[in-house]
Design a protein around this motif. Structure first.
Motif, mmCIF file in Angstrom:
data_model
loop_
_atom_site.group_PDB
_atom_site.id
_atom_site.type_symbol
_atom_site.label_atom_id
_atom_site.label_comp_id
_atom_site.label_asym_id
_atom_site.label_seq_id
_atom_site.Cartn_x
_atom_site.Cartn_y
_atom_site.Cartn_z
ATOM 1 N N ALA A 126 40.400 31.986 49.576
ATOM 2 C CA ALA A 126 39.734 31.921 48.283
ATOM 3 C C ALA A 126 40.262 32.986 47.337
ATOM 4 O O ALA A 126 40.098 32.889 46.113
ATOM 5 N N HIS A 127 40.896 34.013 47.898
ATOM 6 C CA HIS A 127 41.354 35.165 47.126
ATOM 7 C C HIS A 127 42.873 35.289 47.194
ATOM 8 O O HIS A 127 43.512 34.744 48.094
ATOM 9 N N ARG A 178 40.251 30.702 44.244
ATOM 10 C CA ARG A 178 39.234 30.496 43.214
ATOM 11 C C ARG A 178 38.516 31.787 42.821
ATOM 12 O O ARG A 178 37.561 31.756 42.034
ATOM 13 N N SER A 179 38.952 32.934 43.334
ATOM 14 C CA SER A 179 38.346 34.213 42.963
ATOM 15 C C SER A 179 39.429 35.289 43.021
ATOM 16 O O SER A 179 39.997 35.542 44.087
ATOM 17 N N TYR A 180 39.704 35.924 41.879
ATOM 18 C CA TYR A 180 40.787 36.904 41.839
ATOM 19 C C TYR A 180 40.649 37.767 40.592
ATOM 20 O O TYR A 180 39.902 37.446 39.668
ATOM 21 N N GLU A 181 41.396 38.863 40.564
ATOM 22 C CA GLU A 181 41.436 39.749 39.401
ATOM 23 C C GLU A 181 42.708 39.479 38.600
ATOM 24 O O GLU A 181 43.723 39.032 39.151
ATOM 25 N N LYS A 197 45.226 26.512 43.172
ATOM 26 C CA LYS A 197 43.801 26.765 43.119
ATOM 27 C C LYS A 197 43.060 25.506 43.560
ATOM 28 O O LYS A 197 43.636 24.424 43.637
ATOM 29 N N ASP A 231 37.269 32.020 54.360
ATOM 30 C CA ASP A 231 36.572 31.819 53.092
ATOM 31 C C ASP A 231 37.338 30.877 52.163
ATOM 32 O O ASP A 231 36.858 30.532 51.082
ATOM 33 N N ASP A 234 34.903 25.820 51.959
ATOM 34 C CA ASP A 234 33.611 25.931 51.295
ATOM 35 C C ASP A 234 32.594 26.593 52.232
ATOM 36 O O ASP A 234 32.612 26.335 53.446
ATOM 37 N N CYS A 243 32.986 37.278 52.261
ATOM 38 C CA CYS A 243 33.083 37.008 50.823
ATOM 39 C C CYS A 243 33.002 35.512 50.569
ATOM 40 O O CYS A 243 34.025 34.843 50.380
ATOM 41 N N ARG A 244 31.810 34.970 50.583
ATOM 42 C CA ARG A 244 31.649 33.538 50.346
ATOM 43 C C ARG A 244 31.929 33.205 48.890
ATOM 44 O O ARG A 244 31.463 33.882 47.990
ATOM 45 N N GLU A 245 32.709 32.144 48.699
ATOM 46 C CA GLU A 245 33.036 31.682 47.346
ATOM 47 C C GLU A 245 32.765 30.183 47.286
ATOM 48 O O GLU A 245 33.379 29.415 48.035
#
Length: 299
Positions: A126-127, A178-181, A197, A231, A234, A243-245
């Motif tokens: 996810a990251h 789906r989750s990043y900086e 993604k 992660d 889903d 770290c659930r996303e």
């Protein structure tokens, strides 16, 4: 049929929650090996690598520098363990443990096959995990392994497996992001990595995405591996992660399509990371790990 070496990578110091170090032991006690053997696999528990100091034994809050040293030492020993399993004729299945273990896993693989940089990697997550110590807001090492594998970051971590760079950026593929900086996204853009993604998967369809992954991961490489952060799926299928996303991948479809990679003769290893049994629900995540191994590696 490939002989599987299950390698427990019981590390938690790369994450905020050290309970991922309990994942491999939980899998061992759940009779994972026996279940694989019942499915016809030739498999063994090869080793159980533990950190110099376990989180469950450490009463005080460690400093960042202490955690760094424990992660670096762990990856050095994990690389040696993976290499020894390969020398004995086994296919390594590394079970973590937080995702900072990736430097050790893939250092051991590339060292054994004597591959210098011409190694591809699918990073299902996810990251992006592409921070360096200068860009990460958390300072957690499990957010840095991709950068380290590409040769960026603190030299003691980057080189903990014996290499300054392990994979080529053009042969690195992210799936399920789906989750990043912003700093990570910009870094990987400069490195020209391929990123799918979850929105891309929804638009293109998984078969087309995996076709593109196959083309990129084998382009000029001498081998490749698959690293799965649980992660990436889903949370309804893999709740036992730190770290659930939401909005993640569906495991059944993913595992069906990825067989084209794991059945390729140049696929040299499988890594499954970030299993936190203390956060699991009705053993969903534990059962998913078993499903991953059986689905991807059965002939």
């Amino acid at each position: 049929m490939r002989k599987l070496a299950l390698i427990g990578a019981a590390l938690g110091w790369g994450a905020k929650k050290f309970e991922t170090e309990q994942g491999p032991q939980h899998l061992k006690e759940s009779k994972l090996l026996e279940h694989l053997q019942q499915e016809g696999f030739i498999a063994c528990w090869w080793d159980h690598v533990t950190p110099l100091v376990k989180g469950s034994d450490f009463q005080a809050s460690p400093t960042i520098e202490q955690r760094w040293q424990w992660v670096v030492d762990f990856n050095h020993r994990l690389a040696n363990t993976v290499e020894k399993a390969l020398r004995a004729g086994y296919f390594p299945v590394v079970l973590g443990g937080d995702h900072s273990i990736a430097v050790g896993t893939w250092s051991g693989v590339t060292r054994y096959y004597q591959i210098t940089e011409k190694f591809g990697l699918l990073w299902l997550d996810a990251h992006m995990d592409a921070h360096t110590i200068e860009t990460t807001p958390s300072q957690n090492m499990h957010g840095m392994p991709v950068a380290a594998l590409l040769g960026y970051g603190r030299s003691d971590y980057v080189e903990s497996g014996g290499f300054k760079k392990i994979i080529r950026s053009e042969n690195l593929i992210h799936l399920g992001v789906r989750s990043y900086e912003p700093e990570e996204a910009e870094f990987l853009r400069r490195e020209n990595t391929l990123i799918f993604k979850t929105d891309d998967v929804n638009v293109l369809g998984l078969p087309q995405v995996v076709k593109k992954i196959f083309e990129r991961i084998t382009l000029g490489t001498q081998g490749f591996g698959i690293s799965i952060d649980l992660d990436g799926f889903d949370p309804q299928y893999a709740p036992g992660v730190c770290c659930r996303e939401p909005g993640g991948l569906h495991p059944t479809e993913v595992l069906k399509e990825l067989k084209v990679l794991t059945h390729h003769p140049l696929c040299y290893g499988l890594e499954i990371a970030e299993y936190n049994p203390s956060l699991d629900q009705n053993n969903k995540t534990r059962n998913l790990i078993e499903q991953i191994i059986i689905s991807l590696l059965r002939d």
